[in-house]
Design a protein around this motif. Sequence first.
Motif, short mmCIF file in Angstrom:
data_model
loop_
_atom_site.label_atom_id
_atom_site.label_comp_id
_atom_site.label_asym_id
_atom_site.label_seq_id
_atom_site.Cartn_x
_atom_site.Cartn_y
_atom_site.Cartn_z
N GLY A 318 -15.99 29.15 23.14
CA GLY A 318 -14.94 28.17 22.70
C GLY A 318 -14.98 28.08 21.25
O GLY A 318 -13.96 28.10 20.22
N ARG A 319 -15.96 28.59 20.44
CA ARG A 319 -16.28 28.45 18.88
C ARG A 319 -15.26 29.42 18.50
O ARG A 319 -14.50 29.40 17.46
N ARG A 320 -15.21 30.70 19.21
CA ARG A 320 -14.53 32.00 18.55
C ARG A 320 -13.14 31.92 18.72
O ARG A 320 -12.17 32.18 17.98
N VAL A 321 -12.76 31.13 19.81
CA VAL A 321 -11.20 30.86 20.27
C VAL A 321 -10.71 29.73 19.21
O VAL A 321 -9.63 29.93 18.43
N GLY A 322 -11.53 28.97 19.05
CA GLY A 322 -11.11 27.43 18.22
C GLY A 322 -10.90 28.03 16.60
O GLY A 322 -10.18 27.62 15.76
N ALA A 334 -5.00 26.99 24.52
CA ALA A 334 -5.54 26.99 25.95
C ALA A 334 -5.36 28.31 26.62
O ALA A 334 -6.12 28.47 27.50
N ALA A 335 -4.29 29.07 26.43
CA ALA A 335 -4.14 30.29 27.02
C ALA A 335 -5.13 31.14 26.68
O ALA A 335 -5.70 32.19 27.40
N SER A 336 -5.47 31.52 25.19
CA SER A 336 -6.43 32.39 25.08
C SER A 336 -7.65 31.88 25.29
O SER A 336 -8.61 32.90 25.85
N ALA A 337 -8.16 30.66 25.36
CA ALA A 337 -9.44 30.22 26.04
C ALA A 337 -9.54 30.69 27.77
O ALA A 337 -10.64 31.15 27.84
N PRO A 388 -12.65 22.80 25.81
CA PRO A 388 -12.69 21.59 24.87
C PRO A 388 -13.32 21.78 23.88
O PRO A 388 -12.87 21.26 22.53
N VAL A 389 -14.25 22.91 23.66
CA VAL A 389 -14.90 23.08 22.35
C VAL A 389 -13.90 23.96 21.32
O VAL A 389 -13.70 23.81 20.26
N ALA A 390 -12.92 24.80 22.17
CA ALA A 390 -11.94 25.62 21.48
C ALA A 390 -10.93 24.54 20.64
O ALA A 390 -10.50 24.59 19.43
N GLY A 397 -10.76 22.57 11.90
CA GLY A 397 -10.06 23.88 11.04
C GLY A 397 -8.98 23.45 10.67
O GLY A 397 -8.52 23.74 9.51
N ARG A 398 -8.08 23.00 11.18
CA ARG A 398 -6.71 22.40 11.08
C ARG A 398 -6.90 21.40 9.70
O ARG A 398 -6.09 21.24 8.83
#
Length: 542
Positions: A318-322, A334-337, A388-390, A397-398
């Motif tokens: 989740g951290r890498r995707v987020g 959501a699609a990437s996670a 959820p973590v993502a 980050g935003r």
Amino acid sequence: MTQLTEQRPPMEPAVRVHGGRSAALATAFVRGGLAAGLGLGAFAVLVIAAWIASPYPDSGPGGALHTAAGLWLLAHGADLLRTGTATGVPAPLGVTPLLLTALPLWLAHRVARDTLDPDDGRPAPPPVAGIAAVASGYLLVAALVVVYSEAGALPADLLTAGGWCPATVLAATGAGAWTAYGRPLPGRAQSEVALRAAGPALLTLLCGGAVLAATSLLWHVGEAQASFNGLAGEWSGRASLTLLGLALLPNAVVWGAAYGLGPGFLLGTGALVTPLGFTGTPAVPDFPLLAALPGQGPAGWPQGVAAAVPVLAALVLGRRVGRAARSWSGPETAASALAGAGLCGAVVAVLAAAAGGPLGSGRLAAFGPVWWQTGAAAALWSTAVGLPVAFAVRAWGRRGLRKAAERATRAADIAAGATAGQAAGGSAGPVPVPPAPSAPAVPSVSAALSALLHLSVPAPATRRGSEGDSGEVLGGPDAGSLPAGRPDTTGALDALDALDPLDPLDPLDDDSGDEAYGFLPAAWEPPAGPPAEPPAPPPEQG
């Protein structure tokens, strides 16, 4: 002859390309067969060395070579059949020591990479044709080995050999081709991030499984030592048992990961080991690694800590995707996670299928993790925690991006204001900076004393101007109002006031605020004026 050779016209481009491609494909086929032969030779050397070192070998050199052929096929995923059973029915042997798989896979990978990326000026075949040529040469040798193993004590199961061996070889050669072309990733950013996130998550999961397996082995080190001493007699037997334990260590890591994920693993058809407990009656052979299993019955809180392994893996995903999805929309994140979670589950399912299998017939027909349960559990953990973590990491980050944008906007407004000011002033160049005011010169103590010693100098004469002008004194605007004979002390007082009060060498500094004459002795005070002349004597009376 040399002249004729030098003057021979060059070959046509089409013929040269066609001939070079055919030669490259033939070379790839031969190189694939050589890679299979090198792996088989390494297994043969290992088994023959163990046969020579054994004090009581139960077969000759032919039996050792047949055993080497069976182990080589087992390393590719094929099941073996034990023919010398008490019932006379062949018993399957399908638990592959995963460390033995490393050498054949590496050889196939290396040959495919060197074939598609030659460094000696050879022509490279097309990717698909090159992979097919290398895999065909390799599988031809594998088919010959399957036929050869039929005459030994451990023949290969034709069904599994025909399914797992081609899949393993194609996977290894495909990875080699991917490496040869620089490991390209999908064009979509979401797919690339999913791949890059699934790798660290899978590595975290396997590292957690290794920690669980090592902890259990250390906790039951006494039982493992007793099992090792009971099975190994001579030094050759101990060496063989040690090598077999090392080859099965990757299997123990996958079993530990399956245990942490929740489904656990089977110890026969009637026993299941999960973090909730050890249920059923196991059919466990005597082996040091199996002696490290938890005790039967319900599990306690130490076993529940194993659930931290999939949680940590999902957090990494989740951290890498987020972090990569700060500028993406919600559906893209959501699609990437979800893609990363699905990929992680698929790889775990393949590893679980390779790490388990049958150890015999009857109750030993199922041994190890159930591949589809383990893969589904990995995908569910990665989705339930990683998604959820993502989104949380993406929101954080935003927030940072908004702050950075606000700072950039303020800086741009300040720069625009400065540019507008220059344009309004009519100056095309940079705005001139006024010079810093210079500090007034501070007179020294000697200059001040000299001014005091010359206080007796009479006031300067006045200069008369035109009619109606008042007397303008050369010494200052107020000098004309001094009484006659009164010296001008303005210069001396200015000199005293200009002295630096912080100068430690200034003996005249005082914060009392008195006049300058308060500092001087009475003897230094100048006279009020010239001495009055004695009055003239009165005229004599006649």
